[in-house]
Write an enzyme that holds these catalytic residues in place. Structure first.
Site, PDB file in Angstrom:
ATOM      1  N   TYR A 135       0.826  -1.218   0.183  1.00  0.00           N
ATOM      2  CA  TYR A 135       0.205   0.128   0.077  1.00  0.00           C
ATOM      3  C   TYR A 135       0.804   1.232   0.184  1.00  0.00           C
ATOM      4  O   TYR A 135       0.256   2.391   0.297  1.00  0.00           O
ATOM      5  CB  TYR A 135      -0.954  -0.210   1.240  1.00  0.00           C
ATOM      6  CG  TYR A 135      -2.051  -0.771   1.173  1.00  0.00           C
ATOM      7  CD1 TYR A 135      -2.158  -2.091   0.741  1.00  0.00           C
ATOM      8  CD2 TYR A 135      -3.368  -0.090   1.847  1.00  0.00           C
ATOM      9  CE1 TYR A 135      -3.139  -2.920   0.679  1.00  0.00           C
ATOM     10  CE2 TYR A 135      -4.481  -1.117   1.612  1.00  0.00           C
ATOM     11  CZ  TYR A 135      -4.354  -2.295   1.076  1.00  0.00           C
ATOM     12  OH  TYR A 135      -5.443  -3.042   1.274  1.00  0.00           O
ATOM     13  N   LYS A 185       5.349 -14.621   1.484  1.00  0.00           N
ATOM     14  CA  LYS A 185       5.339 -15.391   0.273  1.00  0.00           C
ATOM     15  C   LYS A 185       6.885 -15.631  -0.217  1.00  0.00           C
ATOM     16  O   LYS A 185       7.048 -15.059  -1.542  1.00  0.00           O
ATOM     17  CB  LYS A 185       4.490 -15.028  -0.688  1.00  0.00           C
ATOM     18  CG  LYS A 185       4.005 -15.651  -2.070  1.00  0.00           C
ATOM     19  CD  LYS A 185       3.273 -17.020  -1.830  1.00  0.00           C
ATOM     20  CE  LYS A 185       3.381 -17.701  -3.081  1.00  0.00           C
ATOM     21  NZ  LYS A 185       2.848 -19.243  -2.980  1.00  0.00           N
ATOM     22  N   ASP A 218      -0.586 -18.355   1.065  1.00  0.00           N
ATOM     23  CA  ASP A 218      -1.759 -19.325   0.580  1.00  0.00           C
ATOM     24  C   ASP A 218      -1.675 -20.616   1.679  1.00  0.00           C
ATOM     25  O   ASP A 218      -3.065 -20.841   1.869  1.00  0.00           O
ATOM     26  CB  ASP A 218      -1.171 -19.853  -0.682  1.00  0.00           C
ATOM     27  CG  ASP A 218       0.207 -20.182  -0.856  1.00  0.00           C
ATOM     28  OD1 ASP A 218       1.018 -19.967   0.195  1.00  0.00           O
ATOM     29  OD2 ASP A 218       0.653 -20.897  -1.821  1.00  0.00           O
ATOM     30  N   ASP A 242      -4.842  -7.473   4.916  1.00  0.00           N
ATOM     31  CA  ASP A 242      -6.100  -7.067   4.387  1.00  0.00           C
ATOM     32  C   ASP A 242      -6.975  -8.390   4.235  1.00  0.00           C
ATOM     33  O   ASP A 242      -8.067  -8.539   4.288  1.00  0.00           O
ATOM     34  CB  ASP A 242      -6.014  -6.334   3.295  1.00  0.00           C
ATOM     35  CG  ASP A 242      -7.401  -5.859   2.815  1.00  0.00           C
ATOM     36  OD1 ASP A 242      -8.249  -5.366   3.455  1.00  0.00           O
ATOM     37  OD2 ASP A 242      -7.443  -5.884   1.592  1.00  0.00           O
ATOM     38  N   ASP A 246     -10.258 -10.283   6.079  1.00  0.00           N
ATOM     39  CA  ASP A 246     -11.702 -10.792   5.530  1.00  0.00           C
ATOM     40  C   ASP A 246     -12.119 -12.107   5.872  1.00  0.00           C
ATOM     41  O   ASP A 246     -13.113 -12.609   6.294  1.00  0.00           O
ATOM     42  CB  ASP A 246     -11.760 -10.186   4.314  1.00  0.00           C
ATOM     43  CG  ASP A 246     -12.450  -8.859   4.062  1.00  0.00           C
ATOM     44  OD1 ASP A 246     -12.165  -8.154   4.966  1.00  0.00           O
ATOM     45  OD2 ASP A 246     -13.275  -8.713   3.192  1.00  0.00           O
TER      46      ASP A 246
HETATM   47  C1  IPM Z   1      -9.834  -2.718   5.337  1.00  0.00           C
HETATM   48  C2  IPM Z   1     -10.326  -2.109   3.952  1.00  0.00           C
HETATM   49  C3  IPM Z   1      -9.241  -0.952   3.266  1.00  0.00           C
HETATM   50  C4  IPM Z   1      -7.858  -1.592   3.124  1.00  0.00           C
HETATM   51  C5  IPM Z   1      -9.917  -0.341   1.924  1.00  0.00           C
HETATM   52  C6  IPM Z   1     -11.148   0.251   2.158  1.00  0.00           C
HETATM   53  C7  IPM Z   1      -9.017   0.355   1.396  1.00  0.00           C
HETATM   54  O1  IPM Z   1     -10.370  -3.055   2.957  1.00  0.00           O
HETATM   55  O2  IPM Z   1      -9.514  -1.803   6.270  1.00  0.00           O
HETATM   56  O3  IPM Z   1      -9.414  -3.800   5.360  1.00  0.00           O
HETATM   57  O4  IPM Z   1      -7.719  -2.323   2.122  1.00  0.00           O
HETATM   58  O5  IPM Z   1      -7.161  -1.527   4.037  1.00  0.00           O
HETATM   59 MN    MN Z   2     -10.002  -4.841   3.853  1.00  0.00          MN
END
Ligand code: IPM
Ligand code: MN
Length: 347
Positions: A135, A185, A218, A242, A246
């Site tokens: 990022y 990785k 992975d 990130d 999720d």
């Molecule tokens: C998170 C979100 C953000 C990220 C996006 C919205 C830029 O997905 O906080 O996990 O990737 O950091």
């Molecule tokens: Mn995210």
């Protein structure tokens, strides 16, 4: 004691109702402990962008710096403003400019929540690097729109950045079950990720009490599902973290439960607390967003501010709510119902 000055940025979509819920609940808990919160609402959002051409005012960073903590709802409404504009105008610069290098994301099952794995044994703390890596924003495009178009985006990993996030992870592992998983990785990415592995090994020597494992991203994704009980603290780069968070959110029952803290451990600038779920424009008008992730994030803010008693009240109220079967399944209860249930259980 002086009041804690909190900046409240509800942002877009469901960010508004969940931030209001979190503020109501933590204010109530703090009042019981005689802790004063002084909140300032800032309407920085995609709607603000449409009116002013900016997600936040030019001096937004300076304004925020004066606060002790930032509670953020969500940023983004791609039908109004491209995500590449809105996120780079609000969320991402705050993380970077305020050196909030540790993004802490707790993934565990709340009582009464049945995750998709049908296991009770799920408690992982993800520590995501939050200021550099994939990022970093280093790159560019040339020959745009032509057949010769080139897009370059370079990940940047610095010794300072990698070392401090791993060290932060080691310290967290010490407070938990003593295990650290370092994610790379390095079988494919032979510079940055081999470097990350080396720093992991160097630090491991300083933490002989911590059991360190190195995983490729992975393989650890599969392990989250197949053997999550073998994982404790997981430290990953910005993008890998990130994605894994999720996955962690899904396993803990959904994004409605996933809290996060963007921490500046040196306290040279305020830290920011936000639910992981984002703005969810598709359900923004339905009044069914689960406020628990935002309330949990706000509890993490109280913890960071040293208000451990109030934070514990909030966490206990969240747990009593889900244990009573309220807010455990998406869409089952309204935002207001869940908020009221948590609020009623603040004692
Ligand atoms: C998170 C979100 C953000 C990220 C996006 C919205 C830029 O997905 O906080 O996990 O990737 O950091
Ligand atoms: Mn995210």
């Amino acid at each position: 004691m002086a009041a804690h000055k909190i900046a409240l940025i509800p942002g877009d979509g469901i960010g508004t109702p969940v931030t209001q819920a979190a503020w109501k609940v933590i204010s109530q808990a703090c009042a019981l402990d005689g802790v004063e919160l002084d909140g300032t609402w800032l309407d920085w959002s995609c709607d603000t962008f449409l009116k002013t051409g900016r997600m936040m005012p030019e001096d937004g960073s300076e304004t925020l710096r004066a606060f002790d903590g930032i509670l953020l709802g969500a940023v983004g409404w791609p039908q109004k403003v491209p995500d590449s504009v809105s996120l780079h105008g609000l969320l991402l610069p705050i993380r970077k400019n305020f050196t909030q290098y540790a993004n802490i994301r707790p993934h565990r099952l709340l009582p009464g929540v049945v995750g998709p794995l049908r296991t009770d044994n799920f408690d992982i703390l993800c520590i995501r690097e939050n200021t550099e890596g994939e990022y970093s924003g280093a790159g560019g495009r040339v020959h745009q729109g032509t057949a010769d178009e080139v897009a370059v985006e370079t990940s940047i990993f610095t010794r300072k950045g990698v070392e401090r996030i791993l060290r932060f992870g080691f310290e967290q592992a010490r407070k938990r079950r003593g295990k650290l998983a370092s994610v790379t990785k390095s079988n494919a990415q032979k510079y940055s990720m081999v470097f990350w592995d080396e720093v992991t090994d160097q630090l491991a020597a300083e933490y002989p009490d911590i059991e360190v494992s190195r995983y490729h991203v992975d393989a650890i994704a599969a392990r989250f599902v197949m053997a999550p009980e073998t994982l404790d603290v997981v430290v990953a780069s910005n993008l890998f973290g990130d994605i894994l968070t999720d996955l962690g959110a899904a396993i803990q029952g959904g994004l409605g439960f996933a809290a996060s803290a963007n921490i500046n451990p040196d306290r040279s600038a305020p830290s920011m607390f936000e639910p992981v779920h984002g703005s969810a424009p598709d359900i923004a008008h339905l009044g069914i967003a689960n406020p628990i992730a935002a309330i949990w994030s706000a509890a993490m803010m109280l913890e960071h501010l040293g208000e451990t008693a109030s934070a514990a009240r909030v966490m206990a109220a969240i747990e009593a709510t889900t244990a009573a079967g309220i807010g455990t399944t998406p869409g089952q209860n309204s935002t207001d119902e869940i908020t009221r249930a948590v609020s009623d259980r603040i004692v």
